[in-house]
Write a protein that holds these residues in place. Structure first.
Motif, mmCIF file in Angstrom:
data_model
loop_
_atom_site.group_PDB
_atom_site.id
_atom_site.type_symbol
_atom_site.label_atom_id
_atom_site.label_comp_id
_atom_site.label_asym_id
_atom_site.label_seq_id
_atom_site.Cartn_x
_atom_site.Cartn_y
_atom_site.Cartn_z
ATOM 1 N N THR A 88 -13.580 -21.851 -4.553
ATOM 2 C CA THR A 88 -12.667 -21.951 -5.691
ATOM 3 C C THR A 88 -11.379 -22.650 -5.307
ATOM 4 O O THR A 88 -10.836 -23.478 -6.048
ATOM 5 C CB THR A 88 -12.354 -20.539 -6.217
ATOM 6 O OG1 THR A 88 -13.572 -19.872 -6.570
ATOM 7 C CG2 THR A 88 -11.459 -20.608 -7.435
ATOM 8 N N HIS A 89 -10.914 -22.326 -4.105
ATOM 9 C CA HIS A 89 -9.681 -22.952 -3.640
ATOM 10 C C HIS A 89 -9.856 -24.465 -3.498
ATOM 11 O O HIS A 89 -9.014 -25.251 -3.951
ATOM 12 C CB HIS A 89 -9.264 -22.340 -2.301
ATOM 13 C CG HIS A 89 -8.129 -23.056 -1.642
ATOM 14 N ND1 HIS A 89 -6.832 -22.962 -2.086
ATOM 15 C CD2 HIS A 89 -8.120 -23.902 -0.564
ATOM 16 C CE1 HIS A 89 -6.061 -23.717 -1.320
ATOM 17 N NE2 HIS A 89 -6.811 -24.288 -0.386
ATOM 18 N N GLY A 104 -10.193 -26.062 -6.883
ATOM 19 C CA GLY A 104 -8.885 -26.195 -7.515
ATOM 20 C C GLY A 104 -8.043 -27.283 -6.859
ATOM 21 O O GLY A 104 -7.366 -28.063 -7.537
ATOM 22 N N THR A 130 -7.111 -20.926 -10.601
ATOM 23 C CA THR A 130 -7.386 -20.751 -9.161
ATOM 24 C C THR A 130 -6.516 -19.660 -8.553
ATOM 25 O O THR A 130 -6.958 -18.955 -7.637
ATOM 26 C CB THR A 130 -7.129 -22.077 -8.427
ATOM 27 O OG1 THR A 130 -5.809 -22.558 -8.744
ATOM 28 C CG2 THR A 130 -8.130 -23.136 -8.844
ATOM 29 N N THR A 159 -8.096 -16.448 -6.610
ATOM 30 C CA THR A 159 -7.678 -16.242 -5.215
ATOM 31 C C THR A 159 -7.157 -14.832 -4.996
ATOM 32 O O THR A 159 -7.452 -14.189 -3.977
ATOM 33 C CB THR A 159 -6.596 -17.270 -4.846
ATOM 34 O OG1 THR A 159 -7.113 -18.595 -5.013
ATOM 35 C CG2 THR A 159 -6.146 -17.101 -3.404
#
Length: 509
Positions: free
Chosen positions: A24-25, A28, A179, A183
């Motif tokens: 996801t990081h 993003g 994001t 996180t």
């Protein structure tokens, strides 16, 4: 469910969560990066559009002024002004082209219209400049329609790009918010699972530490063949075990290197011992001749008989020759000592290599006749003046020709000179013979001090093994080099390369 399976399941779960969080990081970051690039391009395109608009306005004002001057004063446009005008129009065209590179797919339609209208306008202006001095050339420069059309297309493209920049900014804000939430969730879950897993990791680490402790004791006691294995941990503990194993290998290799260095030192000592034996022999030979002939002459004078002047003169010549041999050997030893201690220096001067080499060849006549060899010279008359140390130059070729004659019996020796191929400002001198030659192994050590090509060389041909070592050191000191090419039974060739220009000599020395 066993403990191992629980640990494995927990570890897999935390890894999946971590991977999702990392993914996801990165997603993003990628989305933000792409949006930022597009936004940055949009801003750059807007700035470039304003710059193009200003340039078009400036060009139009300049052309209108020139058109008025052309009609009223009939002034001519000089080549420099024409070249400057063409460069300015080319810069405007390049800026329009760069604007197209910054445009998005959705703005390509607007850009194509701008490109067509701006090209037509710039072509008209270029034709005006190029035909400015031709009074018969007529062009409707006052017509504002092409300029206004290009300006309108530019404004439409600029508005479209500004709209896209605003959209990209909104996308960036939404991506950052999404994001950040993912996180935070992943971070909290990772903390919980990590705390649960910490206790169990201690047990596995304890087992690995015991193996490390055993390994360090074994290696510390001198068992360098022992290896720390079966470490379940693949992280720092595994790296530590690997480091201990590597250290053991390096210690074993270091011990082997020390042993080999000792053997090399022993070989060097043996070589120097052989050298001392050879030097002792070479020193005794002329000394015995000097003492022997001196005693003979002394006895002859004490007898009171009539002196045979021819024989007396011959004996004196042998004493002088032996003394010169002894002095040459001592000089070689002293020169090598100066070179090794860094006290040998150059005394550069302009000299004729042809004259020096001719003197060397003349001094070699007795040795050549003694061995029945013929000396041939080639290309010496074309050698230019050198700026270098003439004494060391003479010594190099005296040693090379002496060796060539010593190891050649009834053969041909050639001394040649030429400009070095592919190296402007360099000269090559080559001494070739068809004597006994050398193998590859002998060539590898022929320039080493105290070492001769073969252990039987000193017994069969004499010498101490210093001549070629001094030649190599002299060549390096003079900014050049020396190489050898040889085959057993076919002879040897020694090539000396030296710089011919003073600057090259000083730079390479």
């Amino acid at each position: 469910m066993s403990l191992r399976r629980r640990l494995t399941l927990s570890l897999v779960t935390i890894l999946i969560l971590f991977a999702a969080n990392v993914g996801t990081h990165f997603w993003g970051s990628y989305a933000r990066n792409e949006s930022m690039i597009a936004y940055r391009n949009s801003v750059t395109a807007a700035q470039l559009s304003a710059e193009i608009e200003q340039e078009l306005e400036n060009q139009r004002q300049q052309i209108l002024i020139l058109a008025t001057l052309r009609e009223t004063t009939q002034d001519q446009l000089d080549p420099q002004e024409l070249s400057q005008a063409e460069a300015e129009l080319s810069r405007v065209r390049d800026n329009v082209r760069q604007l197209g590179e910054l445009s998005h797919e959705v703005t390509q339609h607007h850009y194509q219209k701008l490109w067509q209208s701006s090209n037509a306008l710039l072509d008209d202006w270029l034709a005006f400049y190029r035909n400015y001095n031709d009074l018969e050339f007529k062009v409707d420069i006052d017509d504002p329609i092409p300029f206004l059309e290009a300006n309108q297309r530019l404004k439409e493209l600029e508005q479209r790009q500004a709209f896209i920049a605003v959209q990209r900014a909104n996308i960036i804000d939404r991506t950052i918010a999404l994001t950040d939430r993912i996180t935070v969730i992943g971070f909290v879950a990772s903390i919980f699972l990590t705390a649960t897993l910490g206790f169990f990791l201690v047990r596995y680490a304890n087992r690995s530490l015991k193996r490390l402790k055993t390994g360090t004791r074994r290696i510390g006691s001198g068992d360098l063949n022992y290896r720390i294995e079966n470490i379940e941990d693949k992280g720092e503990l595994g790296d530590l075990a690997k480091a201990f194993n590597d250290m053991s290998d390096k210690l074993r290799n270091a011990i082997n290197d020390v042993r080999q260095a000792k053997e090399s030192a022993d070989e060097a000592n043996a070589a120097k011992s052989i050298f001392l034996a050879n030097v002792s022999h070479e020193l005794r030979t002329p000394l015995n001749a000097i003492i022997g002939y001196s005693e003979m002459l002394q006895d002859e004078l004490e007898d009171g008989t009539e002196i045979d002047r021819a024989q007396f003169q011959n004996d004196l010549e042998k004493i002088v020759l032996s003394g010169r041999q002894l002095l040459s050997l001592i000089n070689d030893i002293l020169d090598l000592s100066k070179i090794e201690t860094g006290k040998m220096s150059l005394y550069c001067e302009d000299f004729s290599p042809t004259e020096v080499l001719q003197q060397v060849c003349d001094s070699m006549e007795p040795l050549l006749k003694e061995r029945g060899n013929s000396l041939h010279l080639e290309g010496l008359e074309q050698v230019p003046t050198l700026y270098n140390d003439a004494t060391k130059f003479r010594q190099i070729f005296l040693n090379l020709l002496s060796n060539a004659s010593k190891f050649t019996d009834g053969g041909d020796i050639k001394l040649s000179a030429r400009a070095a191929k592919g190296r402007p400002g360099w000269l090559e001198f080559k001494v070739s013979d068809n004597g006994i030659g050398m193998s590859q192994e002998q060539q590898a050590k022929v320039f080493d001090a105290f070492v001769q090509a073969d252990s039987s060389t000193s017994a069969n041909y004499g010498g101490t093994g210093l001549g070629l070592a001094i030649c190599r050191d002299y060549c390096n000191l003079m900014g050049g080099s020396i190489t050898v090419s040889s085959k057993p039974g076919e002879g040897s060739s020694f090539t000396v390369a030296l710089p011919s220009a003073p600057r090259s000599t000083l730079a390479n020395a």
